[in-house]
Design an enzyme around this catalytic site. Structure first.
Site, PDB file in Angstrom:
ATOM      1  N   GLY A   1       0.690  -1.408   0.061  1.00 55.09           N
ATOM      2  CA  GLY A   1       0.011   0.060  -0.096  1.00 55.09           C
ATOM      3  C   GLY A   1       0.720   1.403   0.137  1.00 55.09           C
ATOM      4  O   GLY A   1       0.307   2.545  -0.310  1.00 55.09           O
TER       5      GLY A   1
ATOM      6  N   ARG B   1       4.001  -9.097  -9.088  1.00 56.60           N
ATOM      7  CA  ARG B   1       4.085  -7.946  -9.933  1.00 56.60           C
ATOM      8  C   ARG B   1       3.060  -6.828  -9.417  1.00 56.60           C
ATOM      9  O   ARG B   1       2.199  -7.275  -8.684  1.00 56.60           O
ATOM     10  CB  ARG B   1       3.725  -8.363 -11.479  1.00 56.60           C
ATOM     11  N   ALA B   2       3.373  -5.848  -9.909  1.00 49.44           N
ATOM     12  CA  ALA B   2       1.982  -4.587  -9.555  1.00 49.44           C
ATOM     13  C   ALA B   2       0.773  -5.073 -10.247  1.00 49.44           C
ATOM     14  O   ALA B   2       0.657  -5.423 -11.365  1.00 49.44           O
ATOM     15  CB  ALA B   2       2.553  -3.275 -10.249  1.00 49.44           C
ATOM     16  N   ILE B   3      -0.398  -4.979  -9.520  1.00 47.73           N
ATOM     17  CA  ILE B   3      -1.852  -4.828  -9.999  1.00 47.73           C
ATOM     18  C   ILE B   3      -2.198  -3.523 -10.340  1.00 47.73           C
ATOM     19  O   ILE B   3      -2.450  -3.028 -11.296  1.00 47.73           O
ATOM     20  CB  ILE B   3      -2.604  -5.877  -9.308  1.00 47.73           C
ATOM     21  N   THR B   4      -2.288  -2.727  -9.086  1.00 49.10           N
ATOM     22  CA  THR B   4      -2.735  -1.595  -8.885  1.00 49.10           C
ATOM     23  C   THR B   4      -1.722  -0.469  -8.544  1.00 49.10           C
ATOM     24  O   THR B   4      -1.737   0.657  -8.744  1.00 49.10           O
ATOM     25  CB  THR B   4      -3.813  -1.388  -8.030  1.00 49.10           C
ATOM     26  N   SER B   5      -0.564  -0.952  -8.341  1.00 48.26           N
ATOM     27  CA  SER B   5       0.828  -0.360  -7.876  1.00 48.26           C
ATOM     28  C   SER B   5       1.395   0.277  -9.057  1.00 48.26           C
ATOM     29  O   SER B   5       1.281  -0.153 -10.243  1.00 48.26           O
ATOM     30  CB  SER B   5       1.283  -0.800  -6.826  1.00 48.26           C
TER      31      SER B   5
ATOM     32  N   ASP C   1     -10.538  -7.827   0.508  1.00 46.78           N
ATOM     33  CA  ASP C   1      -9.524  -9.155   0.416  1.00 46.78           C
ATOM     34  C   ASP C   1      -9.846  -9.847   1.678  1.00 46.78           C
ATOM     35  O   ASP C   1      -8.768  -9.825   2.626  1.00 46.78           O
ATOM     36  CB  ASP C   1      -8.059  -8.411   0.381  1.00 46.78           C
TER      37      ASP C   1
ATOM     38  N   SER D   1      -4.046 -16.083   2.570  1.00 46.97           N
ATOM     39  CA  SER D   1      -3.169 -15.877   1.350  1.00 46.97           C
ATOM     40  C   SER D   1      -1.777 -15.692   1.590  1.00 46.97           C
ATOM     41  O   SER D   1      -0.712 -16.373   0.920  1.00 46.97           O
ATOM     42  CB  SER D   1      -3.872 -14.467   0.496  1.00 46.97           C
TER      43      SER D   1
ATOM     44  N   LYS E   1      -2.538   1.118   3.316  1.00 48.12           N
ATOM     45  CA  LYS E   1      -3.640   0.192   3.302  1.00 48.12           C
ATOM     46  C   LYS E   1      -4.197   0.362   4.469  1.00 48.12           C
ATOM     47  O   LYS E   1      -5.431   0.322   4.829  1.00 48.12           O
ATOM     48  CB  LYS E   1      -3.076  -1.124   2.833  1.00 48.12           C
TER      49      LYS E   1
END
Lengths: 513, 513
Positions: free
Chosen positions: B169, B196-200, B257, B263, B287
């Site tokens: 975050g 890997r980045a998803i939203t970052s 999440d 996870s 976050k």
């Protein structure tokens, strides 16, 4: 990004989906289940699937659904952009987190469902949230209205349009085939849409289809109602409340139905109903198990109806065994016809039909509804009316009971001891009828010789299973080898009681069950 | 039912799906999203799509995924049966209705997810239920274990394997690139997988990839760890806890999440970690917003670790602004390398890396962890270790800071007034870096001249945006026209505090946030 159209010729069940090469997806910054906007004359939001082999870089694989809407030529080039985050998804997340939704928010969600702007995950999350968090009366009202607004509507020029609905769950329920002609014969207008069986042995549309075509368009339906005051058509092709059809699919797959009431009401509102009687079959074998539960449901229905401008009453009916003596499309339609023709007496079916029709009469201001219904039925006017409807819908209006084709492979299930029928298991009866081929094989099903309360001697035939195809009969027999479909008890009247308007408005209105 | 195979050549994102003509579907009694079992040598459960044109009656359209598993020849004939109702779906429904799930039930669900036995709707409903109903510590434990059991595992012959994880975050967090070599240099084993980045703007795998290949297989990874004590590889291709990858997709699409802790833990357990330090960046821009919230999360992590046999500590770190002075894969990797090479001083990054590495030292029994980490870093041993890892993973171990290719399109964002930096908006910074091309364009990103607490004069450069492509720079500038990414305040230390084992076990353990 410009991409070259490649029509993949696949269908995706109504949803507009596309396939994008993983490299292009990466470039656009979109992932699987994400949304893209295709701009080609008009613009369309589509759900993304990622491909790495099927669709090469620079191409956009489209489904038949996208092709149908945008009419894109093979190898033509379209502009594709990442779609803005839909507001509707934010609203779904709010519900997920326990917030109550406003009318505008619900409308946005329903719009997103119909436009294909929300993906399956998101719709499933919404339905799950409604199931867990419950929905308020305000939310239920908005859902009903939004579902009506996003679909087609039947516009009849009449100040009073009546309708009936059953919560379902009881096999053999051919009541509608009697109620519609009774009501229409009285001069009231009843544009009845009905469904096909999903898990049951016959839906009203399946039964009616053995008498006449039921796949009418909205204009044809209007014409039939105009000429006869009534109709019995399949609702599935009319595009009334299409959002509901999508929600129902999701609910069905999860075996929950948080949208039950908005669903019923949206379909009724879409045909312009002003007065509605809802039948709630109640009992251990029905969907609604207890009278207390049925009463709560009835109050919710009445309140919701009030907000939507539909005056509702509910009838709680005995639902512990099949209605009448038959299960299966043709057997049931034949039985209904025989009751209308007075060639056969089926007391519980007769009683239920007259109570439901009678309630419709009473909510539209008539007195002694049950007697009125009974008189119309006994006068032969209801039979005449059904034949008019059959004729207008394109069926053989002179149809006689012996015209129905019934399966010739039969199996008699006999009693191994004596006594009185104590109980019948609705679920097992449906399982047997389905195993025998119903609803697909219209002539398959069950005829009962004995029902709850009946005296039974040893070796008496309790019921006979009919199948069009002999391997299917064997499957039904196999179930009877393993399961016990009947026991012993006391005869009862059909009507438990009837709920009129709720005198007290409850403070915390939660439809969640 | 026997059907003829028609390979449609389409991909369905990993899920085994088939297309069935509506008539055959009807005959089989299966609907869209339903399950079929294909029996051909081995048997496979597949999810049904209904077609009316694409696939003719008598045919079974299959996706590439099904083809890959069953290796069916075009026009060969297979036996297809309706699949029995999966038990796992019943368990999902139980959770949906508020019931706590047993270990066995959770294992069945996770199995169903991995085998493709559960459809997207059902997985979304499960994830939504976990979000709304919460999950107990028992359930979280079972989820973690089941996710490990249904995937591959890294087996290293070592009694002590350490790992680190960040809740994430905070942009610019290249801490792992320092921690792994510090730890590995000390002789401890740290088989680090990252995402890997998803939203970052950059994930650790994106950063590391500018130094060396990260797409290693599990055997290659093992080899690297064997030779160097550590590695930094992308976890996505390793098939560790594949159920988690599926859950994460669903969670991501719904922006929830609930499976966060299972996870994390499943991935750690799958590499055999015995000791774990979890970094919880905390603050308005992170976050986790508050220290109270972070403390609760830390206790949950520690408890869950205890049950799974992973000894955990958490470090709560300052997360109100980016870590170090850079955002973007190449810029961040270069910055980390410079700190290891001591050619550049980045106090917050240095402080954070030594606290995280130091905590790892302390949970494995060493004293004065921070000082130990600092000494290894300052001694040059960490740099040497990173170069060993780079070399073993197949990169250029001699890489120098000037080897990194940085975007040449730049834009300086200047202060319009004077004072002290009060705040930085992490989300806007990420938005700018992504608009400029990160993480895809590895040389795109941001370099900061000023951070929280720094004195600023009018017209000072606050930060510079770098883009590989000039249109992307324009998009970033556009965001800066509309949004305010920075304000004014006081400098702070990195570490807020550190949470060790929770002395009191809470009674109602609910991970739901």
């Amino acid at each position: 990004m410009d991409l070259i159209i490649k029509n993949l010729g696949i269908e995706s069940g109504g949803k507009p989906i596309v396939f994008l090469n993983v490299l292009d997806a990466d470039e656009l910054g979109v992932s699987a289940s994400g949304r893209l906007q295709i701009n080609s004359g008009r613009s369309l939001t589509v759900i993304v699937n990622i491909a790495s082999v099927t669709v090469q870089k620079g191409y956009l694989g489209i489904s038949e659904e996208v092709q149908k809407i945008l009419k894109l030529e093979q190898d033509s080039v379209v502009d594709v952009q990442i779609s803005p985050f839909p507001k509707s998804l934010q609203f779904i997340r709010n519900k997920l987190n326990g917030k109550k939704l406003t009318d505008k928010e619900i409308h946005e969600i329903v719009n997103g469902v119909v436009n294909g702007n929300l993906n399956e995950n998101e719709i499933a999350a919404f339905v799950t949230s409604l199931h867990i968090q419950g929905l308020s009366l305000d939310e239920a009202t908005s859902l009903s209205s939004s579902m009506v607004m996003t679909g087609k509507q039947l516009v009849l020029n009449s100040p009073q349009i009546v309708d009936k609905h059953s919560i379902g769950g009881v096999p053999g329920d051919k009541t509608t085939l009697l109620v519609v002609p009774i009501i229409a014969a009285s001069g009231l207008i009843i544009p009845k849409t009905s469904s096909r069986a999903i898990t049951s042995a016959a839906g009203t549309a399946d039964r009616a289809e053995t008498l006449m075509p039921v796949d009418l368009g909205i204009e044809e339906m209007k014409e039939v109602v105009h000429k006869t005051n009534g109709c019995i058509v399949w609702g599935g092709a009319l595009d009334l409340a299409p959002a509901d059809d999508i929600f129902v699919k999701t609910e069905y797959s999860l075996c929950i139905d948080p949208l039950l009431l908005p669903s019923i009401m949206s379909k009724k509102k879409a045909v312009g109903a002003t007065h509605l009687v809802v039948d709630i079959p109640t009992g251990r074998g029905a969907k609604v198990k207890t009278i207390g539960e049925a009463d709560l449901l009835a109050k919710d229905i009445i309140e919701l109806g009030k907000r939507l401008g539909i005056y509702c009453h509910c009838v709680l009916t005995y639902g512990e065994q099949p209605i009448g003596n038959t299960i299966g499309p043709s057997l049931e339609a034949r039985e209904a016809l025989e009751v209308l023709m007075k060639t056969s007496q089926v007391p519980d079916l007769f009683d239920k039909a007259c109570h439901v029709a009678g309630s419709i009469f009473e909510i539209t201001g008539k007195k002694n509804g049950f007697e009125l219904a009974r008189d119309i039925l006994l006068s032969g006017k209801a039979e005449k009316k059904l034949r008019e409807i059959i004729s207008q819908q394109g069926g053989q209006s002179e149809i006689k009971p012996f015209d129905f084709v019934i399966g010739t492979n039969t199996f008699e299930y006999r009693s191994v001891n004596e006594g009185q029928v104590l109980w019948m298991d609705n679920n097992i009866m449906v399982e047997i009828a389905r195993a025998a081929g119903a609803p697909k094989n219209k002539g398959s099903g069950i005829i009962f010789n004995k029902k709850n309360g009946d005296k039974v001697s040893k070796n008496d035939v309790l019921f006979t299973v009919y199948a069009e195809k002999s391997p299917k009969l064997s499957r039904a027999e196999q179930i009877l080898d393993e399961k016990m479909p009947m026991g012993i008890g006391d005869k009862m009247e059909m009507l438990i009681h009837r709920v009129k308007e709720s005198p007290v408005v409850r403070r915390s209105f939660i439809l969640d069950r």
